[in-house]
Scaffold this motif. Structure first.
Motif, PDB file in Angstrom:
ATOM      1  N   ALA A   9      -5.804   9.142   8.945  1.00 33.19           N
ATOM      2  CA  ALA A   9      -4.788   7.810   8.671  1.00 33.19           C
ATOM      3  C   ALA A   9      -5.907   6.409   8.488  1.00 33.19           C
ATOM      4  CB  ALA A   9      -3.813   7.808   9.541  1.00 33.19           C
ATOM      5  N   SER A  23      -1.105   4.201   0.424  1.00 34.48           N
ATOM      6  CA  SER A  23      -2.285   4.883   1.013  1.00 34.48           C
ATOM      7  C   SER A  23      -3.320   4.802  -0.195  1.00 34.48           C
ATOM      8  CB  SER A  23      -1.829   6.245   1.261  1.00 34.48           C
ATOM      9  OG  SER A  23      -1.761   7.158   0.351  1.00 34.48           O
ATOM     10  N   THR A  72      -3.065  15.589   8.794  1.00 38.88           N
ATOM     11  CA  THR A  72      -3.251  14.229   8.901  1.00 38.88           C
ATOM     12  C   THR A  72      -3.368  13.695  10.145  1.00 38.88           C
ATOM     13  OG1 THR A  72      -2.077  14.167   6.734  1.00 38.88           O
ATOM     14  CG2 THR A  72      -2.662  11.867   7.871  1.00 38.88           C
ATOM     15  N   PHE A 115       3.725  -1.253   3.851  1.00 29.71           N
ATOM     16  CA  PHE A 115       3.260   0.150   3.586  1.00 29.71           C
ATOM     17  C   PHE A 115       4.172   0.843   3.379  1.00 29.71           C
ATOM     18  CE2 PHE A 115       1.990   4.371   4.811  1.00 29.71           C
ATOM     19  CZ  PHE A 115       0.646   4.458   4.160  1.00 29.71           C
ATOM     20  N   PHE A 162       1.105  11.265   6.004  1.00 34.28           N
ATOM     21  CA  PHE A 162       1.066  10.610   7.234  1.00 34.28           C
ATOM     22  C   PHE A 162       1.761  11.590   8.408  1.00 34.28           C
ATOM     23  CE2 PHE A 162      -1.249   7.482   5.109  1.00 34.28           C
ATOM     24  CZ  PHE A 162      -1.761   6.773   5.875  1.00 34.28           C
ATOM     25  N   TYR A 188       5.209   4.862   2.790  1.00 37.28           N
ATOM     26  CA  TYR A 188       4.731   6.441   3.166  1.00 37.28           C
ATOM     27  C   TYR A 188       4.884   7.346   2.159  1.00 37.28           C
ATOM     28  CZ  TYR A 188       4.258   5.304   8.057  1.00 37.28           C
ATOM     29  OH  TYR A 188       3.843   4.710   9.300  1.00 37.28           O
ATOM     30  N   SER A 227       0.889  -1.114   0.006  1.00 41.68           N
ATOM     31  CA  SER A 227       0.001  -0.106   0.039  1.00 41.68           C
ATOM     32  C   SER A 227       0.700   1.212  -0.029  1.00 41.68           C
ATOM     33  CB  SER A 227      -1.049   0.075   1.168  1.00 41.68           C
ATOM     34  OG  SER A 227      -1.521   1.172   1.289  1.00 41.68           O
ATOM     35  N   HIS A 246      -2.521   9.266  -1.352  1.00 45.47           N
ATOM     36  CA  HIS A 246      -1.309   9.877  -1.229  1.00 45.47           C
ATOM     37  C   HIS A 246      -1.256  10.898  -0.013  1.00 45.47           C
ATOM     38  CE1 HIS A 246       2.716  11.316  -2.537  1.00 45.47           C
ATOM     39  NE2 HIS A 246       2.904  10.060  -3.026  1.00 45.47           N
ATOM     40  N   CYS A 253      -7.996   1.293   1.729  1.00 54.37           N
ATOM     41  CA  CYS A 253      -7.114   0.470   0.982  1.00 54.37           C
ATOM     42  C   CYS A 253      -7.295  -1.057   1.200  1.00 54.37           C
ATOM     43  CB  CYS A 253      -5.541   0.769   1.119  1.00 54.37           C
ATOM     44  SG  CYS A 253      -4.936   2.292   0.610  1.00 54.37           S
ATOM     45  N   GLU A 313      -7.797   6.240   5.346  1.00 57.21           N
ATOM     46  CA  GLU A 313      -6.759   5.859   4.180  1.00 57.21           C
ATOM     47  C   GLU A 313      -6.565   4.212   4.154  1.00 57.21           C
ATOM     48  OE1 GLU A 313      -4.577   8.058   1.793  1.00 57.21           O
ATOM     49  OE2 GLU A 313      -6.706   9.050   2.023  1.00 57.21           O
ATOM     50  N   LEU A 314      -6.123   3.795   5.371  1.00 54.57           N
ATOM     51  CA  LEU A 314      -5.735   2.364   5.168  1.00 54.57           C
ATOM     52  C   LEU A 314      -7.085   1.593   5.386  1.00 54.57           C
ATOM     53  CD1 LEU A 314      -3.019   2.219   8.143  1.00 54.57           C
ATOM     54  CD2 LEU A 314      -2.713   1.899   5.697  1.00 54.57           C
TER      55      LEU A 314
END
Length: 310
Positions: free
Chosen positions: A127, A111, A122, A148, A117, A150, A109, A114, A134, A130-131
């Protein structure tokens, strides 16, 4: 036995959508570079960690994402300048290329949209969103997410990663990027290897050794005219050092870094050298998930999900 990792930040337009003036050449090279990297990695049978922006897995959207707790204006470019550019916003065909490749790449991933983080705006809610988005999309494609990367290497909310089942991330380290990195490594002959560590959240930090496109523009042209591509020289050095030791050499790039054939030649030269060293020594090529798994349990083996999409 040493090993090499290659990770890619696969993002198309999402890597630039928040910038006032996105770099046109890089933006327009995203698809070209993506396909070139898939082909090159297949040619040399090199598995890589593909960290993919989740939005690319969608086939359409309303460009508002009203239920997503992003800052005001975060999706503006998707609704305005890029409203008629689905090629920059969606990439299901490219994701399929990775998953259907003859090489067993890692699906990771980058994110959902984009989000940076490490920035104050953010917050934890964003956060998590976003996860979670995904993970939902990965489930739709029959994929799991173990690693992940970043966006812009802006590390933050590691606790959220751990809570959502992420096992590894690419952390920062003293990397050999750009002119300073080239001369620093050439003069000081510093090690190119990195050491993974387990952080306080139980995540394995797989640091980067070098960014493969940090030496560009006029400096690159001059260097290549009187010598050879400095990034190829450094990459060969890192590969050779890993082959001689039990260490780890971790290279990374964006597919959109491949804007011209000379960039393809850079990657071909690096992968060709990697192939030679791998065939002549005990050097292995791993993904970030492989490294994290090996680091936690040397006797275990990583498994990958079988592609499943409509």
């Amino acid at each position: 036995m040493g090993s090499v990792v290659i990770s890619l930040d696969a993002e198309l337009g999402w890597g630039f959508h928040d910038l006032p003036e996105p770099p046109v050449e890089r933006v327009e090279s995203g698809r070209r570079g993506w396909r070139s990297m898939v082909e090159l990695l297949e040619e040399f049978d090199v598995p890589a960690t593909w960290a993919i922006v989740g939005h690319l897995m969608l086939d359409n959207c309303d460009a508002t994402h009203a239920d997503h707790p992003a800052p005001n204006g975060w999706f503006d470019r998707e609704r305005t300048a890029w409203a008629e550019r689905p090629d920059l916003r969606f990439g299901r065909d490219l994701v399929r290329d990775v998953l259907e490749s003859d090489v067993e790449h890692e699906f990771a991933s980058h994110s959902f949209s984009h989000v940076l983080f490490g920035r104050p705006e953010t917050n934890r809610e964003l956060a998590i969103a976003e996860l979670e988005r995904c993970r939902e999309l990965a489930d739709d494609w029959g994929q799991s997410i173990d690693s992940f990367i970043y966006p812009r290497n802006d590390v933050g909310h590691r606790d959220v990663l751990a809570e959502h089942g992420i096992g590894a991330y690419r952390g920062t380290s003293p990397t050999r990027d750009g002119v300073r990195g080239v001369f620093d490594s050439a003069i000081r002959d510093r090690s190119m290897l990195v050491t993974p560590i387990v952080d306080e959240y139980g995540l394995v930090n797989v640091p980067a050794s070098m960014f493969l496109f940090g030496f560009e523009g006029t400096a690159r042209v001059v260097a290549e005219s009187i010598w050879e591509d400095p990034m190829v020289v450094l990459a060969r050095r890192g590969i050779d050092e890993a082959a001689r030791t039990d260490g780890l050499f971790h290279m990374w790039l964006h597919p959109n870094n491949l804007t011209h054939q000379r960039d393809d030649r850079r990657m071909r030269a690096i992968l060709s050298h990697l192939e030679r060293r791998r065939s002549a020594t005990d050097l292995t090529v791993e993904t970030m998930a492989d490294v994290a798994d090996r680091f936690r349990n040397p006797t275990s083996t990583s498994e990958r999900a079988t592609p499943s999409w409509s």
